[in-house]
Write an enzyme that holds these catalytic residues in place. Structure first.
Site, short mmCIF file in Angstrom:
data_model
loop_
_atom_site.label_atom_id
_atom_site.label_comp_id
_atom_site.label_asym_id
_atom_site.label_seq_id
_atom_site.Cartn_x
_atom_site.Cartn_y
_atom_site.Cartn_z
CE LYS A 292 0.52 -0.70 4.56
NZ LYS A 292 0.92 -1.85 5.44
CE LYS B 285 -3.58 -0.67 5.26
NZ LYS B 285 -3.69 -1.35 6.59
CB VAL C 134 -6.92 -1.10 0.65
CG1 VAL C 134 -8.07 -0.41 1.75
CG2 VAL C 134 -6.03 0.05 0.06
#
Length: 425
Positions: A105, A205, A132
């Site tokens: 991420k 995220k 995520v």
């Protein structure tokens, strides 16, 4: 049937789980895709350390070229983590015409657009569902199930470490330091937990979620990001007495023609679905104009949940290879958005203040609130040591500009200080 051979870069918690799932679930994948999967080569830093984890017939090496120069390997899985050298590794793999699946991420949030362009140039797939919320299939759901809806807000608990810590602080009355130590002991927190506890992981995220939801790429530098390391047990208890639980939330919203996103502690009403998400679990709430509020819940971290999302990406790439449809972006949605006026970012706030315990202090604070055009709905004096008193307030709705003005005015008052200012959902 044809085999799809895979190269694996990294063999930590997620990498070893990916290897396990590919080995154990090959029959189901073959049934779905018409192709069987097998890991041919694993690239790691320390061959001796991991040699016994790898099944017979799988090559283990420190040389990335073993994947790059192997025409049999069609898909490469990057699970080494970090921005560098992962960015350089993925770039090399894409330029070698390998399809890439990653759970990274930090990298996707900071360089996703650049890597997607490289993938498109090479007619390769770049998939990152696992970047995520671990095992929750949220990105592909937004791409497919919300394709025709107009998403207005995405918010949620997207970091398991902080959620575990806050759960223990509320349920067991532990201090932050004790809850963090327990999280580290159980493997929910890294030895250096900074990215998690300071909200940076959650912010990355939210950048990815916002890209998928609104078609715009937010910058970390432009987001307000606050972690949980300064949350006091007294505030957790007071929030509970008011009927709330404190959660670290990422929130991104359409406001007028723009998108506003931030990460920080939030007081969530106990009857709200997000208040029931505890320990290391994650939940993402997506609000669309057509569908209304939807909630996606599951384990947000851990080897097998994350590996499950990695494997779903591998299956998607395999299907694309079979159909001859590789080279399309994971997320094609692009949209221009304007700037957000902070006067229009409005929430009630929980304020915790330390005041000199003498007459006139509340009058002084009320005058400041009046000057900025704000008011409060609840006020409690929770403790005093004879010299100073702790006062807790929940305000009526006020804007980000008003909150900033309040903080600035309080800095000029030497008889009171603001200890905490958290949004109230």
């Amino acid at each position: 049937m044809d085999k799809i051979k895979i190269g694996l870069v990294g063999l930590g918690t997620v990498g070893s789980s990916v290897l396990k799932m590919i080995t154990e679930n090959s029959d189901k994948v073959q049934n779905i895709t018409g192709r069987s999967l097998s890991v041919k080569t694993v690239v790691i830093r320390d061959v001796a350390k991991h040699q016994n984890q790898v099944p017979a017939g799988v090559t283990v090496t420190t040389d990335l070229n073993a994947i790059i120069n192997d025409p049999e390997i069609k898909i490469a899985v990057e699970v080494m983590g970090g921005v560098h050298p992962a960015k350089e590794v993925i770039t090399k793999l894409l330029n070698a015409k390998k399809h890439v699946v990653t759970a990274n991420k930090d990298l996707i949030a900071s360089a996703g657009e650049e890597l997607a362009a490289i993938a498109k140039h090479n007619h390769c797939d770049l998939m990152y569902e696992a970047s995520v919320a671990g095992g929750i299939p949220i990105l592909r759901t937004i791409v497919t199930s919300f394709a025709a809806d107009y998403i207005t807000e995405v918010k949620g608990i997207v970091n398991g470490t902080t959620n575990y810590i806050l759960t223990q602080m509320q349920r067991k009355n532990w201090s932050y330091d004790l809850a963090l130590a327990k999280a580290q002991e159980l493997g929910f927190a890294e030895s250096d937990p900074t990215n998690d506890v300071e909200g940076i992981d959650a912010a990355y995220k939210m950048i990815i979620l916002s890209q998928f939801s609104y078609g715009t790429h937010l910058k970390l530098a432009n987001m307000s990001v606050e972690g949980i390391s300064t949350i006091q047990q007294s505030d957790v208890q007071q929030a509970d007495a008011f009927g709330y639980t404190i959660k670290l939330l990422g929130i991104s919203r359409r406001i007028d023609d723009g998108v506003f996103a931030e990460v920080g502690p939030v007081l969530v009403p106990k009857d709200h679905p997000l208040a029931t998400i505890n320990n290391e679990n994650n939940a993402v709430m997506v609000t669309g104009q057509a569908v209304g509020e939807t909630l996606f819940y599951g384990r947000g971290a851990g080897g097998l949940p994350t590996a499950n999302s990695v494997l779903s990406d591998i299956v998607s790439v395999t299907k694309n290879i079979v159909l001859g449809t590789t080279g399309n972006s994971f997320n094609n949605y692009q949209s221009k958005v304007g700037k957000v006026d902070l006067n229009n970012v409005i929430y009630p706030y929980y304020l915790s203040l330390n005041m000199l315990d003498v007459p006139g202090q509340m009058l002084k604070f009320t005058q400041i609130m009046t000057q900025i055009g704000a008011s409060f709905s609840r006020i409690v004096q929770t403790s005093t040591d004879g010299q100073t008193a702790r006062v807790v307030i929940i305000t009526h709705e006020m804007s980000k500009v008003q909150l900033h003005d309040l903080k600035q005015q309080l800095l000029a008052v030497d008889t009171m200080s603001l200890l905490a200012a958290y949004k109230v959902l």
